[in-house]
Design a protein around this motif. Structure first.
Motif, PDB file in Angstrom:
ATOM      1  N   ARG A 227       0.949  -1.162   0.080  1.00 25.61           N
ATOM      2  CA  ARG A 227       0.080  -0.049   0.240  1.00 25.61           C
ATOM      3  C   ARG A 227       0.957   1.223  -0.152  1.00 25.61           C
ATOM      4  O   ARG A 227       1.343   1.643   1.188  1.00 25.61           O
ATOM      5  N   ILE A 228       1.239   1.664  -1.229  1.00 27.87           N
ATOM      6  CA  ILE A 228       2.368   2.709  -1.410  1.00 27.87           C
ATOM      7  C   ILE A 228       1.455   4.028  -1.913  1.00 27.87           C
ATOM      8  O   ILE A 228       1.071   3.966  -3.005  1.00 27.87           O
ATOM      9  N   ASP A 229       1.593   5.021  -1.213  1.00 27.65           N
ATOM     10  CA  ASP A 229       1.071   6.423  -1.590  1.00 27.65           C
ATOM     11  C   ASP A 229       1.791   6.909  -2.861  1.00 27.65           C
ATOM     12  O   ASP A 229       3.106   6.990  -2.740  1.00 27.65           O
ATOM     13  N   ALA A 230       1.204   7.190  -3.656  1.00 31.86           N
ATOM     14  CA  ALA A 230       1.825   7.916  -4.972  1.00 31.86           C
ATOM     15  C   ALA A 230       2.828   8.867  -4.624  1.00 31.86           C
ATOM     16  O   ALA A 230       3.837   9.307  -5.257  1.00 31.86           O
ATOM     17  N   ALA A 231       2.377   9.660  -3.727  1.00 27.72           N
ATOM     18  CA  ALA A 231       3.231  10.924  -3.139  1.00 27.72           C
ATOM     19  C   ALA A 231       4.546  10.687  -2.703  1.00 27.72           C
ATOM     20  O   ALA A 231       5.286  11.755  -2.200  1.00 27.72           O
ATOM     21  N   THR A 232       4.772   9.356  -2.176  1.00 27.39           N
ATOM     22  CA  THR A 232       6.008   8.893  -1.509  1.00 27.39           C
ATOM     23  C   THR A 232       7.045   8.205  -2.498  1.00 27.39           C
ATOM     24  O   THR A 232       8.134   8.120  -2.018  1.00 27.39           O
ATOM     25  N   ILE A 233       6.598   7.717  -3.700  1.00 29.38           N
ATOM     26  CA  ILE A 233       7.414   6.809  -4.535  1.00 29.38           C
ATOM     27  C   ILE A 233       8.941   7.644  -4.833  1.00 29.38           C
ATOM     28  O   ILE A 233       9.648   6.982  -5.105  1.00 29.38           O
ATOM     29  N   GLY A 234       8.819   8.956  -4.684  1.00 31.96           N
ATOM     30  CA  GLY A 234      10.153   9.591  -5.137  1.00 31.96           C
ATOM     31  C   GLY A 234      11.025   9.937  -3.998  1.00 31.96           C
ATOM     32  O   GLY A 234      12.202  10.239  -4.244  1.00 31.96           O
ATOM     33  N   ALA A 235      10.553   9.427  -2.590  1.00 30.44           N
ATOM     34  CA  ALA A 235      11.408   9.610  -1.612  1.00 30.44           C
ATOM     35  C   ALA A 235      12.620   8.665  -1.617  1.00 30.44           C
ATOM     36  O   ALA A 235      12.426   7.561  -2.374  1.00 30.44           O
ATOM     37  N   ARG A 236      13.777   9.147  -1.127  1.00 30.21           N
ATOM     38  CA  ARG A 236      15.044   8.429  -1.032  1.00 30.21           C
ATOM     39  C   ARG A 236      15.445   7.845   0.093  1.00 30.21           C
ATOM     40  O   ARG A 236      15.194   8.430   1.089  1.00 30.21           O
ATOM     41  N   LEU A 237      15.919   6.539   0.261  1.00 22.71           N
ATOM     42  CA  LEU A 237      16.367   5.874   1.257  1.00 22.71           C
ATOM     43  C   LEU A 237      17.455   4.847   0.776  1.00 22.71           C
ATOM     44  O   LEU A 237      17.656   4.525  -0.197  1.00 22.71           O
ATOM     45  N   PRO A 238      18.299   4.340   1.943  1.00 23.64           N
ATOM     46  CA  PRO A 238      19.353   3.468   1.544  1.00 23.64           C
ATOM     47  C   PRO A 238      18.801   2.148   0.944  1.00 23.64           C
ATOM     48  O   PRO A 238      17.418   1.554   1.346  1.00 23.64           O
ATOM     49  N   SER A 239      19.268   1.757  -0.158  1.00 21.03           N
ATOM     50  CA  SER A 239      19.241   0.597  -0.729  1.00 21.03           C
ATOM     51  C   SER A 239      19.099  -0.509   0.023  1.00 21.03           C
ATOM     52  O   SER A 239      19.842  -0.814   1.170  1.00 21.03           O
ATOM     53  N   LEU A 240      17.872  -1.449  -0.100  1.00 16.57           N
ATOM     54  CA  LEU A 240      17.656  -2.508   0.914  1.00 16.57           C
ATOM     55  C   LEU A 240      17.391  -2.208   2.292  1.00 16.57           C
ATOM     56  O   LEU A 240      17.966  -3.331   2.943  1.00 16.57           O
ATOM     57  N   LEU A 241      17.049  -1.206   2.407  1.00 16.47           N
ATOM     58  CA  LEU A 241      16.740  -0.910   3.825  1.00 16.47           C
ATOM     59  C   LEU A 241      15.742  -1.513   4.788  1.00 16.47           C
ATOM     60  O   LEU A 241      15.826  -2.111   5.570  1.00 16.47           O
ATOM     61  N   LEU A 242      14.295  -2.098   3.749  1.00 18.22           N
ATOM     62  CA  LEU A 242      13.466  -2.451   4.350  1.00 18.22           C
ATOM     63  C   LEU A 242      13.453  -4.227   4.352  1.00 18.22           C
ATOM     64  O   LEU A 242      12.724  -4.776   4.923  1.00 18.22           O
ATOM     65  N   GLN A 243      14.431  -4.576   3.508  1.00 22.50           N
ATOM     66  CA  GLN A 243      14.449  -6.258   3.096  1.00 22.50           C
ATOM     67  C   GLN A 243      14.725  -7.052   4.492  1.00 22.50           C
ATOM     68  O   GLN A 243      14.033  -7.858   4.677  1.00 22.50           O
ATOM     69  N   PRO A 244      15.643  -6.487   5.547  1.00 20.45           N
ATOM     70  CA  PRO A 244      15.811  -7.261   6.821  1.00 20.45           C
ATOM     71  C   PRO A 244      14.505  -7.154   7.726  1.00 20.45           C
ATOM     72  O   PRO A 244      14.250  -8.231   8.300  1.00 20.45           O
ATOM     73  N   VAL A 245      13.623  -6.216   7.579  1.00 19.98           N
ATOM     74  CA  VAL A 245      12.568  -6.078   8.344  1.00 19.98           C
ATOM     75  C   VAL A 245      11.600  -6.765   7.776  1.00 19.98           C
ATOM     76  O   VAL A 245      10.788  -7.591   8.675  1.00 19.98           O
ATOM     77  N   ILE A 246      11.568  -7.148   6.419  1.00 22.12           N
ATOM     78  CA  ILE A 246      10.636  -8.001   6.046  1.00 22.12           C
ATOM     79  C   ILE A 246      11.009  -9.495   6.455  1.00 22.12           C
ATOM     80  O   ILE A 246       9.930 -10.489   6.716  1.00 22.12           O
TER      81      ILE A 246
END
Length: 345
Positions: A227-246
C-alpha cells in the motif's frame, strides 16, 4: 599577493609620513630602498618559516625569534646607511638612535612573522578539518557498506538452503526458478553501491523480487500486500533498507505458523516526511519476544543504517498492531528524486 600588498602599503605610508614631515625628495628613494630590503628579508624569512612551522612548537618559537632578531639587525644596518646616504648625508646615528631603529624594525618584522604564522596555521587547520571531514565520510561510508554487506550472507544462507532442499527432492524446475530469481536479486544488489540511496519505488520493486523468492519457499503461507502512496514513491532511502525488516517478519510470523501470515508494506506522506510501516499478523506473544530480545541482524541493522544515513532526522519504532501482530515503523525525510513518476506501486 599579501606580501606585495603589505610592503606596497608600507612604502606608501612611510612616503606620506616623510612628505608630512617636510623630508627632502630623496626620502622617497630611502623609503623605496627600505621597502625592497624588507620585501627581500621577509621572502627569506618565509622560506625558513615554512620549514620551522612543521617542527615542535618550542623549536619553532626559539628559531623564529632568533631569525627576527638577525633580520631586524640587518634591516637596521641598511636603514642607517641609507639614511646617512640619501636623507642626511654625513649623519652617523649611534647609541639610542641606532638601538631605537633596531627596536622599530624588530617590531615590524615580529608583526610580519606573527601574521605569517597566523595565516599559515589557519590554512593548516582548514586543511586538517577538510581531511578529518573526508575521513569521517569515509568511515561513515565504510560502516554503511558493512551494514549492507551483512544482509547478503544472512539472506543467501536461507535461500541456498531452500534450493538445496528442492534439489534433494528432485524439484528441479522450482530450484531453477528460485536460482533465476536469486540471480536477478543479486544482480540488483551488485549494481548498486552499498552506500547509495534509491527511490522508494525502486526499493518496492526490489522487495517484490525478494518476496517472489521467499514465496517459492512458503507458497500460500506468505501473503504480501503493498500500500504505497503515490506521493511517496520519489522519497530516497538506503537501498535494501526494508529487506531485513520483511525477513524478520517472515522469520517470526510466517515460519512458525501452519497457516502462514500476511505482511503489509505501507508508505504514506505526512507533511515533508514519509512514514513506512512493515506489519504482520503473527502471534502477539511471539512478536513481543521479537521486540525485546531478538532484534539480531534484521532490526538492529536497519536501526544502525538509519542512524548513519539520517542522524537524528529519522524515527524507528516497533509496536503491536491492530492485526494482532508486530509492526516496524520508519519515519524519514521526504527527499523527492528528480523526475519521479507520479504513480503508485
Amino acid at each position: 599577493m599579501l606580501q606585495s600588498a603589505g610592503w606596497t602599503g608600507y612604502f606608501i605610508l612611510r612616503s606620506l609620513s616623510g612628505v608630512a614631515n617636510a623630508m627632502p625628495i630623496m626620502f622617497v628613494v630611502h623609503t623605496l630602498l627600505l621597502t625592497a630590503t624588507g620585501y627581500s628579508l621577509t621572502l627569506l624569512m618565509g622560506s625558513l618559516f615554512r620549514r620551522l612551522i612543521t617542527m615542535r612548537a618550542i623549536y619553532t618559537v626559539i628559531l623564529s625569534v632568533a631569525t627576527v632578531v638577525l633580520a631586524a639587525t640587518a634591516f637596521s644596518v641598511i636603514e642607517t646607511w641609507s639614511h646617512a646616504t640619501f636623507v642626511k648625508p654625513g649623519a652617523r646615528p649611534f647609541g639610542v638612535e641606532s638601538f631605537g631603529a633596531i627596536l622599530l624594525n624588530f617590531a615590524l618584522l615580529a608583526a610580519w612573522s606573527a601574521l605569517y604564522y597566523g595565516i599559515n596555521y589557519y590554512l593548516l587547520l582548514e586543511e586538517e578539518i577538510d581531511q578529518r571531514a573526508k575521513l569521517e565520510n569515509q568511515a561513515s561510508s565504510a560502516q554503511l557498506a558493512m551494514l549492507r554487506y551483512q544482509l547478503n550472507p544472512h539472506f543467501l544462507f536461507n535461500t541456498l538452503n531452500s534450493i538445496s532442499t528442492l534439489v534433494l527432492l528432485k524439484q528441479t524446475e522450482r530450484a531453477n526458478a528460485m536460482l533465476a530469481r536469486l540471480s536477478s536479486f543479486l544482480r540488483y544488489t551488485l549494481a548498486n553501491e552499498p552506500t547509495a540511496q534509491v527511490t522508494l519505488a525502486q526499493e518496492v520493486e526490489t522487495l517484490k523480487l525478494y518476496l517472489e523468492i521467499e514465496k517459492m519457499r512458503f507458497e500460500d503461507r506468505l501473503r504480501p500486500h503493498f500500500r504505497i502512496d503515490a506521493a511517496t514513491i520519489g522519497a530516497r532511502l538506503p537501498s535494501l533498507l526494508l529487506q531485513p525488516v520483511i525477513e524478520n517478519a517472515i522469520k517470526y510470523a510466517v515460519t512458525p505458523s501452519e497457516t502462514g501470515a500476511d505482511i503489509w508494506i505501507q508508505a504514506s506522506r505526512e507533511g515533508n516526511r514519509v512514514r513506512i510501516e512493515v506489519a504482520d499478523n503473527g502471534s502477539q506473544a511471539h512478536e513481543a519476544l521479537v521486540a525485546t530480545q531478538s532484534t539480531g541482524v534484521g532490526l538492529a541493522n536497519t536501526r544502525d543504517r538509519l542512524a548513519q544515513a539520517y542522524g537524528d532526522a529519522h524515527g524507528f519504532t516497533t509496536r503491536t498492531n491492530e492485526h494482532g501482530g508486530f509492526s516496524v515503523i520508519v519515519d524519514i525525510p521526504l527527499d523527492a528524486a528528480p523526475g519521479a513518476a507520479a504513480s503508485g506501486a
